[in-house]
Write an enzyme that holds these catalytic residues in place. Sequence first.
Site, PDB file in Angstrom:
ATOM      1  N   ARG A  52       1.159  -1.307   0.314  1.00  7.84           N
ATOM      2  CA  ARG A  52      -0.168  -0.051  -0.110  1.00  7.84           C
ATOM      3  C   ARG A  52       1.132   1.442   0.131  1.00  7.84           C
ATOM      4  O   ARG A  52       0.628   2.084  -0.099  1.00  7.84           O
ATOM      5  CB  ARG A  52      -0.841  -0.026   1.010  1.00  7.84           C
ATOM      6  CG  ARG A  52      -2.148   1.104   1.375  1.00  7.84           C
ATOM      7  CD  ARG A  52      -3.290   0.690   2.442  1.00  7.84           C
ATOM      8  NE  ARG A  52      -2.898   1.068   3.735  1.00  7.84           N
ATOM      9  CZ  ARG A  52      -3.168   1.296   4.726  1.00  7.84           C
ATOM     10  NH1 ARG A  52      -4.589   0.499   4.140  1.00  7.84           N
ATOM     11  NH2 ARG A  52      -2.803   0.918   5.685  1.00  7.84           N
ATOM     12  N   LYS A 151      -2.576   7.016   0.673  1.00  4.60           N
ATOM     13  CA  LYS A 151      -2.552   7.736   2.761  1.00  4.60           C
ATOM     14  C   LYS A 151      -0.914   8.314   2.110  1.00  4.60           C
ATOM     15  O   LYS A 151       0.183   7.844   2.270  1.00  4.60           O
ATOM     16  CB  LYS A 151      -2.311   5.711   2.762  1.00  4.60           C
ATOM     17  CG  LYS A 151      -1.898   5.854   4.728  1.00  4.60           C
ATOM     18  CD  LYS A 151      -1.988   4.825   5.134  1.00  4.60           C
ATOM     19  CE  LYS A 151      -1.612   4.888   6.802  1.00  4.60           C
ATOM     20  NZ  LYS A 151      -2.995   5.438   7.409  1.00  4.60           N
ATOM     21  N   GLU A 184     -15.052   6.569   6.243  1.00  2.49           N
ATOM     22  CA  GLU A 184     -15.398   6.027   6.941  1.00  2.49           C
ATOM     23  C   GLU A 184     -14.925   6.622   7.678  1.00  2.49           C
ATOM     24  O   GLU A 184     -15.712   7.806   8.718  1.00  2.49           O
ATOM     25  CB  GLU A 184     -13.271   5.409   6.351  1.00  2.49           C
ATOM     26  CG  GLU A 184     -12.830   7.017   5.775  1.00  2.49           C
ATOM     27  CD  GLU A 184     -11.865   6.940   4.894  1.00  2.49           C
ATOM     28  OE1 GLU A 184     -11.616   6.289   5.429  1.00  2.49           O
ATOM     29  OE2 GLU A 184     -11.282   7.394   4.387  1.00  2.49           O
TER      30      GLU A 184
HETATM   31  N1  PXG Z   1      -8.734   4.751   7.299  1.00  2.00           N
HETATM   32  C1  PXG Z   1      -7.806   6.067   7.302  1.00  2.00           C
HETATM   33  C2  PXG Z   1      -8.457   7.011   6.926  1.00  2.00           C
HETATM   34  C3  PXG Z   1      -6.795   5.516   7.801  1.00  2.00           C
HETATM   35  O1  PXG Z   1      -6.473   6.438   8.156  1.00  2.00           O
HETATM   36  C4  PXG Z   1      -7.550   3.705   8.100  1.00  2.00           C
HETATM   37  C5  PXG Z   1      -8.776   3.940   7.588  1.00  2.00           C
HETATM   38  C6  PXG Z   1      -7.717   1.725   8.781  1.00  2.00           C
HETATM   39  O2  PXG Z   1      -6.500   0.973   8.369  1.00  2.00           O
HETATM   40  P1  PXG Z   1      -5.961   0.337   8.360  1.00  2.00           P
HETATM   41  O3  PXG Z   1      -4.763  -0.355   6.764  1.00  2.00           O
HETATM   42  O4  PXG Z   1      -5.303   1.063   9.878  1.00  2.00           O
HETATM   43  O5  PXG Z   1      -6.887  -0.910   8.860  1.00  2.00           O
HETATM   44  C7  PXG Z   1      -6.974   3.821   8.723  1.00  2.00           C
HETATM   45  C8  PXG Z   1      -5.619   4.091   9.274  1.00  2.00           C
HETATM   46  C9  PXG Z   1      -4.550   6.235  14.547  1.00  2.00           C
HETATM   47  C10 PXG Z   1      -3.975   5.876  13.148  1.00  2.00           C
HETATM   48  O6  PXG Z   1      -3.911   6.501  15.354  1.00  2.00           O
HETATM   49  C11 PXG Z   1      -5.346   5.426  12.170  1.00  2.00           C
HETATM   50  C12 PXG Z   1      -3.778   5.460  10.598  1.00  2.00           C
HETATM   51  C13 PXG Z   1      -3.428   6.736  10.205  1.00  2.00           C
HETATM   52  C14 PXG Z   1      -3.006   7.547  11.337  1.00  2.00           C
HETATM   53  C15 PXG Z   1      -3.239   7.022  12.894  1.00  2.00           C
HETATM   54  O7  PXG Z   1      -5.443   5.450  14.588  1.00  2.00           O
HETATM   55  N2  PXG Z   1      -4.954   5.512   9.935  1.00  2.00           N
END
Ligand code: PXG
Length: 295
Positions: A52, A151, A184
């Site tokens: 990713r 991301k 989301e």
């Molecule tokens: N949507 C967004 C916008 C995200 O930033 C997810 C979904 C979930 O993706 P994953 O691959 O992690 O299952 C994210 C996750 C936090 C944090 O501290 C989380 C994310 C980025 C920065 C901080 O909760 N990304």
Amino acid sequence: MGIQIYIDGSYYSKENAKISVFDHGFLYGDGVFEGIRAYNGRIFKLREHTERLYESARHILLQIPLSMEELEDATLDAVRKNNLRDAYIRTVVSRGVGDLGLDPQKCSRATVVIIADKISLYPQEYYDQGLEVTTAVTRQRNANSMEPRIKSLNYLNNILVKTEATHAGVMEAIVLNDQGYVVEGSGCNVFIVTKNGELITPPSYLGILEGITRNTVIELAREIGLTVKENPFTRHDLYIARECFLTGTAAELIPVTSIDKRIVAEGTPGPVTKNLQEKFHHYTQNNGTPVYPGE
Ligand code: PXG
């Protein structure tokens, strides 16, 4: 001794881990990142996170100065260096040092940072009792201008959403896109269970970050015979859902028990959510790339 942070192949203490103010990651949010977890001495879905990251980089024409294998090795090394078994890993690749203009071609080399630290877990009561959430006034950014599937280091929209949650006195806010479809949370994906017992989550084309936790939960749900659909749904569907939960690397799988002050079903985590929580926990403990030799 505090944590050791990887920057471009060398390790620095927290005090000395510094990036130039001319780095376009700082000046423009020009870069990409990943949040990854290690459970019990294994990095969870390392290949998926690495892929990713490279896909996000590819979209923004950012050349990561390491091969995927080299970056995976560096990620494992950063966890090992800090003697961690359960960890939160933040990999950041920024455009690198350039001048004050926008042009990324002025940045000769991307900066690669890997921070592996202890995880600060959400309090256990959230997993047991569920979260209250609101829906955000801030809408998802349009995929025609800044594709939510990248991301990127440009997380201002997500920060505004998180701030709305804080102002509402809750932990997370759910975002709709410009057409009113649920997409989301500020840093997580959303699922609902309908009255027909189907598990529904928004499709990635609506403009979401396609979470690695989300994809794992979809797989686990199908394994236990649930019908899983990636379908668009609206705020109304949230309000009438039988169950609702959030997924993400940080959040793992957290039940939602109230949305805009509407109690979800009985106001306690439902059976599908609890079952998937248990399956997910089991999965994380038994899968992943081993950090330490011989494990
Ligand atoms: N949507 C967004 C916008 C995200 O930033 C997810 C979904 C979930 O993706 P994953 O691959 O992690 O299952 C994210 C996750 C936090 C944090 O501290 C989380 C994310 C980025 C920065 C901080 O909760 N990304």
